[in-house]
Design a protein around this motif. Structure first.
Motif, PDB file in Angstrom:
ATOM      1  N   GLY A 116      -0.437  47.657  69.028  1.00  0.00           N
ATOM      2  CA  GLY A 116       0.858  48.345  68.955  1.00  0.00           C
ATOM      3  C   GLY A 116       2.075  47.533  68.291  1.00  0.00           C
ATOM      4  O   GLY A 116       2.583  47.980  67.591  1.00  0.00           O
ATOM      5  N   PHE A 117       1.983  46.198  68.801  1.00  0.00           N
ATOM      6  CA  PHE A 117       3.009  45.243  68.292  1.00  0.00           C
ATOM      7  C   PHE A 117       2.688  45.173  66.787  1.00  0.00           C
ATOM      8  O   PHE A 117       3.734  45.095  66.076  1.00  0.00           O
ATOM      9  N   PHE A 118       1.464  45.016  66.392  1.00  0.00           N
ATOM     10  CA  PHE A 118       1.047  44.698  64.987  1.00  0.00           C
ATOM     11  C   PHE A 118       1.412  45.806  64.179  1.00  0.00           C
ATOM     12  O   PHE A 118       2.131  45.534  63.072  1.00  0.00           O
ATOM     13  N   ALA A 119       1.222  47.073  64.707  1.00  0.00           N
ATOM     14  CA  ALA A 119       1.485  48.391  64.137  1.00  0.00           C
ATOM     15  C   ALA A 119       3.119  48.127  63.734  1.00  0.00           C
ATOM     16  O   ALA A 119       3.769  48.646  62.808  1.00  0.00           O
ATOM     17  N   TYR A 120       3.886  47.839  64.848  1.00  0.00           N
ATOM     18  CA  TYR A 120       5.310  47.677  64.840  1.00  0.00           C
ATOM     19  C   TYR A 120       5.749  46.697  63.422  1.00  0.00           C
ATOM     20  O   TYR A 120       6.541  47.002  62.933  1.00  0.00           O
ATOM     21  N   ALA A 121       5.052  45.704  63.760  1.00  0.00           N
ATOM     22  CA  ALA A 121       5.564  44.618  62.625  1.00  0.00           C
ATOM     23  C   ALA A 121       5.259  44.981  61.327  1.00  0.00           C
ATOM     24  O   ALA A 121       6.194  44.922  60.363  1.00  0.00           O
ATOM     25  N   PHE A 122       4.249  45.707  61.253  1.00  0.00           N
ATOM     26  CA  PHE A 122       3.953  46.008  59.747  1.00  0.00           C
ATOM     27  C   PHE A 122       4.662  47.424  59.011  1.00  0.00           C
ATOM     28  O   PHE A 122       4.892  47.362  57.876  1.00  0.00           O
ATOM     29  N   ARG A 123       4.772  48.008  60.163  1.00  0.00           N
ATOM     30  CA  ARG A 123       5.666  49.417  59.744  1.00  0.00           C
ATOM     31  C   ARG A 123       7.004  48.891  59.321  1.00  0.00           C
ATOM     32  O   ARG A 123       7.495  49.710  58.469  1.00  0.00           O
ATOM     33  N   MET A 124       7.455  48.088  60.028  1.00  0.00           N
ATOM     34  CA  MET A 124       8.991  47.421  59.771  1.00  0.00           C
ATOM     35  C   MET A 124       8.934  47.006  58.258  1.00  0.00           C
ATOM     36  O   MET A 124       9.852  47.276  57.485  1.00  0.00           O
ATOM     37  N   PRO A 138      12.664  41.840  64.022  1.00  0.00           N
ATOM     38  CA  PRO A 138      12.989  41.269  65.214  1.00  0.00           C
ATOM     39  C   PRO A 138      11.558  41.024  65.873  1.00  0.00           C
ATOM     40  O   PRO A 138      10.733  41.677  66.005  1.00  0.00           O
ATOM     41  N   LEU A 139      11.369  40.023  66.619  1.00  0.00           N
ATOM     42  CA  LEU A 139      10.254  39.384  67.480  1.00  0.00           C
ATOM     43  C   LEU A 139       9.237  38.949  66.772  1.00  0.00           C
ATOM     44  O   LEU A 139       8.201  38.399  66.963  1.00  0.00           O
ATOM     45  N   TRP A 140       9.231  39.315  65.176  1.00  0.00           N
ATOM     46  CA  TRP A 140       8.007  38.504  64.457  1.00  0.00           C
ATOM     47  C   TRP A 140       8.878  37.468  63.180  1.00  0.00           C
ATOM     48  O   TRP A 140       8.220  36.459  62.947  1.00  0.00           O
ATOM     49  N   ALA A 175       8.897  57.528  59.773  1.00  0.00           N
ATOM     50  CA  ALA A 175       7.808  57.315  60.738  1.00  0.00           C
ATOM     51  C   ALA A 175       7.850  55.862  61.185  1.00  0.00           C
ATOM     52  O   ALA A 175       7.399  55.829  62.573  1.00  0.00           O
ATOM     53  N   THR A 176       8.556  54.808  60.767  1.00  0.00           N
ATOM     54  CA  THR A 176       8.574  53.457  61.418  1.00  0.00           C
ATOM     55  C   THR A 176       9.711  53.786  62.699  1.00  0.00           C
ATOM     56  O   THR A 176       9.209  53.293  63.563  1.00  0.00           O
ATOM     57  N   LEU A 177      10.753  54.549  62.744  1.00  0.00           N
ATOM     58  CA  LEU A 177      11.668  54.802  63.578  1.00  0.00           C
ATOM     59  C   LEU A 177      10.985  55.613  64.677  1.00  0.00           C
ATOM     60  O   LEU A 177      10.915  55.224  65.652  1.00  0.00           O
ATOM     61  N   SER A 178      10.134  56.426  64.344  1.00  0.00           N
ATOM     62  CA  SER A 178       9.295  57.309  65.363  1.00  0.00           C
ATOM     63  C   SER A 178       8.490  56.248  66.111  1.00  0.00           C
ATOM     64  O   SER A 178       8.199  56.508  67.177  1.00  0.00           O
ATOM     65  N   LEU A 179       7.546  55.518  65.288  1.00  0.00           N
ATOM     66  CA  LEU A 179       6.843  54.277  66.067  1.00  0.00           C
ATOM     67  C   LEU A 179       7.635  53.851  67.081  1.00  0.00           C
ATOM     68  O   LEU A 179       6.955  53.435  68.148  1.00  0.00           O
ATOM     69  N   ILE A 180       8.707  53.130  66.949  1.00  0.00           N
ATOM     70  CA  ILE A 180       9.454  52.391  67.767  1.00  0.00           C
ATOM     71  C   ILE A 180       9.757  53.283  68.925  1.00  0.00           C
ATOM     72  O   ILE A 180       9.892  52.753  69.960  1.00  0.00           O
TER      73      ILE A 180
END
Lengths: 191, 124, 570
Positions: free
Chosen positions: C52-60, C70-72, C489-494
């Motif tokens: 999930g964290f990986f998804a967050y990083a590439f969606r950002m 942030p965090l990456w 999509a990215t904000l929804s993921l967060i």
């Protein structure tokens, strides 16, 4: 060693648990070798030039190894028969003969490969040889694993322990034999 | 825990040594047959006999014939899946041309050319 | 909702298990199927956090190209490839498989079959240990020189086969080793599951008395065993291509890259059903218990599942319609692919028919189960577009594909898992979960989930290609409305990831202060509810249960109670 759970002793499917599991192992092995050999066969049929390469494999060594494996299979099934009769000592001795057959097979294979490699037929030299070493190597790994397991089982069988395992390793060993029965014409005879 | 493996074994065992002897005869035929260098004979003696040998080992040594039927069906299903894999993949790997496309046929290196051949090639 | 009703035969003290075993022996090297199930469950959840964290990083990176995440930090293009690849790999092989099959299979099969353990406890432990090593190898591959493998989870050669293309000389091989080890672990686990369910069921439990979730896990294990072989062979060949200079998949030297695609998808498509079927089984059990109704058409569901399994071996090349496969085969695979939607639809209809007229309890597990059916249907229906080879020429490798398979895999791996986890939580840990927090978590997951992937359908239909690092470089794909949808999509993921904290908090609170769970909090019929919560080592004490009827006898007309447990003689 902890006691067996009750689960292991039940037989709802009509086969003892260990044997049922071995059949599942073999089912999953069929598709491993099946996928590899299917890939090899389609490449082979598409590449006429491979028969030139295949002509360099040594049919006599292959035939000798087939003979060794068939004979070791005979010992394995005789060991099973001895185990059924409750004769652990005899079963263990026959298993040792089987293991000796497997060891002979591996040694002959090592010699064969070292000759071939010294002639320049290496894993990466041509896709035929890549398949040759991969398929025979995967099979040889099964032979070696079988020998190791067989020695462990023979040690227990000699003390009349876990005699049902003699049959289980036998079934596996016959499967390894069958794989070689198909590898032999595919890699050696078909020129 | 001494477990005598006495389950189910109340049938006539095949004569294992005789089965083995037949297998050896078949092995000899499968080696000698292809030496005639007739393609049909090679196919039959090499691969036909391999199937017969595998059947004999499975039946007489692995006792597939006295297991419950579903075991044999399971093995057969796996083989059918592999046949399916082959038939569906082979057209892609084996085809070299089609409508508007060709696949370049690559001449692979012949490692034996530079060396004295060993094995059966010597006999030709 | 179900209150405390003591089940006959259950004894709530766990006095049996006070052996003086050390913590390490009891929880790390146990051969008990429940402990191993928990090990799989928590390893899977930990990997889900990474994925999930990986998804967050590439969606950002996709929403705000070039920003310092942030965090990456700044996501480089190589990192982007590696993140996408390993997100897919982790979520399928280290989350969906271990949680849905290994964790639930380990936990439920012996309990539901009424037996004390798996048939091969030590093989079971070895299976987890190999799995754990595979997870370590995968994580290790992120930190080697060149970084983690970035050739997509499908690992198509020649990109994956040659270090000069993939630029990850060791990452690619470690990735491959990790996947192969994981296969070995699940082969061992699968043999254990199948053998246990075949051979060790309680006396009287015929094949139509087996709870659906056990059947589904067994069918899934068989599918896995029958399909993974060619890929294991393929993995060996690819490894040789990477490290030993062979050319199995290198067209320049006489190999064939299409062969890898076939070997991969011959496994890869049954794999979809390997993870789908256990989730379907979990949902079947949850809706029967929470709907207080017998499963509609048990045998139809069962035979449909088996038929789906067989049919799933005939559809794989629909992943390769534009890869240059023989067009005649494309016709065949189009037909089989469209055919396979029929059995799955049939199963969904059976589930809906089960719900019809039931007295539904809309608690957390039921909400998850219902949302599984709804969201999975969207995933299934969008698959029709992709299965038709003509339409797929346009849709192939767009975000439409991506949205489609997330609409199938998310319900499977996340919704199905949460349905099962919340449903069996009282059994696993002996305490009830907090319903309010559970519902907050449910709505906080399901709404953002749809807001992530519905926009991606639109973007995909607009032609947005996958595997693009920065859309600013493609003016026709960088239109403002497209970028807005990406940001949505990215904000929804967060938001969705944030709501997972509620879940972990709920677990913590419920484990510490939750109401003590009785043996059978949901008034369910199957055998696992006979054992105390949590079940002791050996599960049922001295006397193992016998079975007298099918698993779904709810609201039987002859009974005053609305349930009729399997182990009650009459």
């Amino acid at each position: 060693m902890s006691a067996r759970p009750i689960a292991t002793t039940r037989e709802m499917a009509g086969i003892p648990t260990g044997r049922l599991a071995v059949w599942w192992v073999i089912a999953s092995e069929i598709v491993i070798f099946g996928g590899l050999l299917a890939s090899y066969i389609m490449h082979r049929l598409a590449n006429d030039a491979w028969s030139v390469q295949a002509a360099n494999t040594n049919t006599w060594i292959g035939a000798f190894n087939t003979f060794v494996l068939l004979t070791s299979s005979l010992f394995a099934v005789l060991a099973h028969k001895a185990a059924v009769e409750g004769n652990g000592k005899k079963a263990a001795r026959l298993l040792l003969y089987t293991a000796a057959g497997g060891t002979t097979f591996a040694l002959v294979k090592a010699y064969e490969w070292s000759v071939e490699i010294s002639h320049g037929y290496t894993l990466a030299s041509n896709t035929f040889w890549s398949f040759y070493y991969t398929a025979a190597g995967l099979h040889a790994l099964h032979v070696i694993a079988g020998v190791v397991i067989m020695l462990i089982i023979a040690r227990e069988a000699a003390r009349n322990l876990e005699l049902h395992r003699v049959e289980l390793i036998g079934i596996y060993w016959h499967f390894v034999d069958i794989v070689w029965i198909f590898l032999f014409p595919l890699l050696y005879i078909a020129k | 825990m001494a477990q005598a493996a006495t389950h189910e074994e109340h049938h006539d065992h095949p004569n294992y040594v005789r089965v083995w002897a037949i297998l050896l005869v078949l092995l000899v035929i499968s080696v000698l047959g292809p030496m005639l260098e007739i393609q049909v004979v090679t196919l039959i003696t090499a691969f036909g006999i391999a199937i017969v040998k595998a059947y004999m080992v499975a039946k007489n040594f692995m006792h597939l014939n006295i297991e419950p039927r579903y075991v044999a069906y399971l093995m057969g299903t796996m083989l059918i899946f592999m046949f399916l894999l082959f038939t569906a993949v082979a057209p892609d790997v084996m085809k070299y041309e089609g409508v508007n496309w060709t696949k370049e046929k690559v001449v692979q290196p012949d490692p034996g050319a530079a060396h004295a051949a060993h094995g059966d090639a010597e006999h030709h | 909702m179900a209150e405390t009703i003591a089940t006959p035969g259950a004894h709530d003290d766990h006095g049996h298990e006070h052996h003086d075993e050390g913590w390490v022996k009891k929880y790390l090297f146990s051969t008990d199927h429940k402990i191993i199930a928990m090990q799989y469950m928590f390893t899977g959840m930990a990997m889900a956090v990474i994925g999930g964290f990986f998804a967050y990083a590439f969606r950002m990176q996709l929403a705000f190209p070039g920003m310092e995440v942030p965090l990456w930090g700044v996501v480089t293009s190589a990192e982007y490839n590696s993140l996408v690849t390993n997100h897919g790999t982790i979520m399928i092989f280290w989350v969906a498989m271990p949680v849905l099959i290994a964790a639930f299979g380990n936990y439920l099969i012996p309990l539901m079959c009424g037996v004390d353990d798996m048939v091969f406890p030590r093989l079971n432990r070895l299976s987890y240990q190999i799995f754990f090593v595979s997870a370590v190898v995968l994580i290790w591959s992120f930190f080697v020189e060149g970084g983690g493998f970035g050739g997509a989870w499908t690992a198509y050669p020649p990109l994956s086969a040659k270090a000069e293309y993939s630029l990850t000389p060791s990452g690619a091989s470690l990735w491959l080793i990790a996947v192969a080890l994981e296969f070995v672990a699940f082969l061992m686990g699968g043999i254990n599951f199948v053998t246990t369910a075949m051979n060790s069921r309680a006396k009287g439990m015929g094949i139509y008395d087996i709870p659906m979730v056990v059947w589904m896990i067994v069918i899934a294990s068989i599918l896995f065993m029958a399909s993974v072989g060619p890929l294991i062979a393929g993995a060996v060949m690819l490894f040789f291509d990477q490290q030993l200079g062979t050319a199995f998949f290198d067209p320049a030297q006489g190999g064939d890259p299409i062969l890898w695609q076939h070997l991969f998808w011959f496994f890869g498509h049954p794999e979809v059903y390997v993870v789908l079927l256990p989730a379907m089984g979990i949902v079947a059990d949850v809706i029967c218990v929470m709907g207080r109704k017998k499963l509609f058409a048990y045998r139809t569901v069962l035979f449909t599942a088996i038929g789906t399994g067989v049919l799933s071996f005939t559809v794989w090349a629909h992943h390769q319609f534009i890869a240059g496969i023989d067009p005649r085969m494309a016709h065949v695979f189009t037909i089989t692919t469209l055919l396979i939607s029929i059995p799955i639809a049939e199963m969904c209809f059976c589930y809906i028919a089960t719900l019809y007229g039931g007295s539904l309890t809309l608690n957390t597990p039921m909400l998850w189960a219902l949302s599984f059916i709804a969201t999975f249907l969207i995933g299934g229906v969008t698959g029709i577009f992709l299965g038709a080879s003509g339409a797929d020429i346009y849709f192939h490798d767009t975000y439409f594909v991506l949205a489609h398979f997330h609409y199938t895999f998310f319900p499977i791996a996340i919704i199905g898992t949460f349905a099962g986890f919340t449903f069996w939580f009282p059994k696993m840990f002996g305490r009830m979960m907090n319903e309010t927090l559970g519902k907050i978590h449910f709505w906080g997951t399901i709404i953002p989930f749809n807001l992530i992937f519905l926009p991606l359908f639109v973007l995909g239909a607009a032609g947005q290609h996958r595997r693009i690092y920065n859309y600013d470089n493609f003016p026709e794909l960088a239109l403002p409305w497209m970028q807005d949808l990406r940001i949505l999509a990215t904000l929804s993921l967060i938001v969705m990831l944030g709501f997972q904290l509620v879940f972990f908090y709920n677990c913590y609170v419920s484990l510490r202060r939750g109401k003590k769970a009785p043996a059978n909090p949901w008034n369910a019929n199957t055998l696992e509810w006979l054992a105390p919560s949590p079940p002791p080592h050996g599960n049922f004490g001295d006397k193992l249960p016998e079975v007298y009827r099918g698993p779904y006898e709810y609201n039987h007309p002859d009974r005053s109670e609305d349930f009729w447990p399997q182990h009650v003689p009459n």
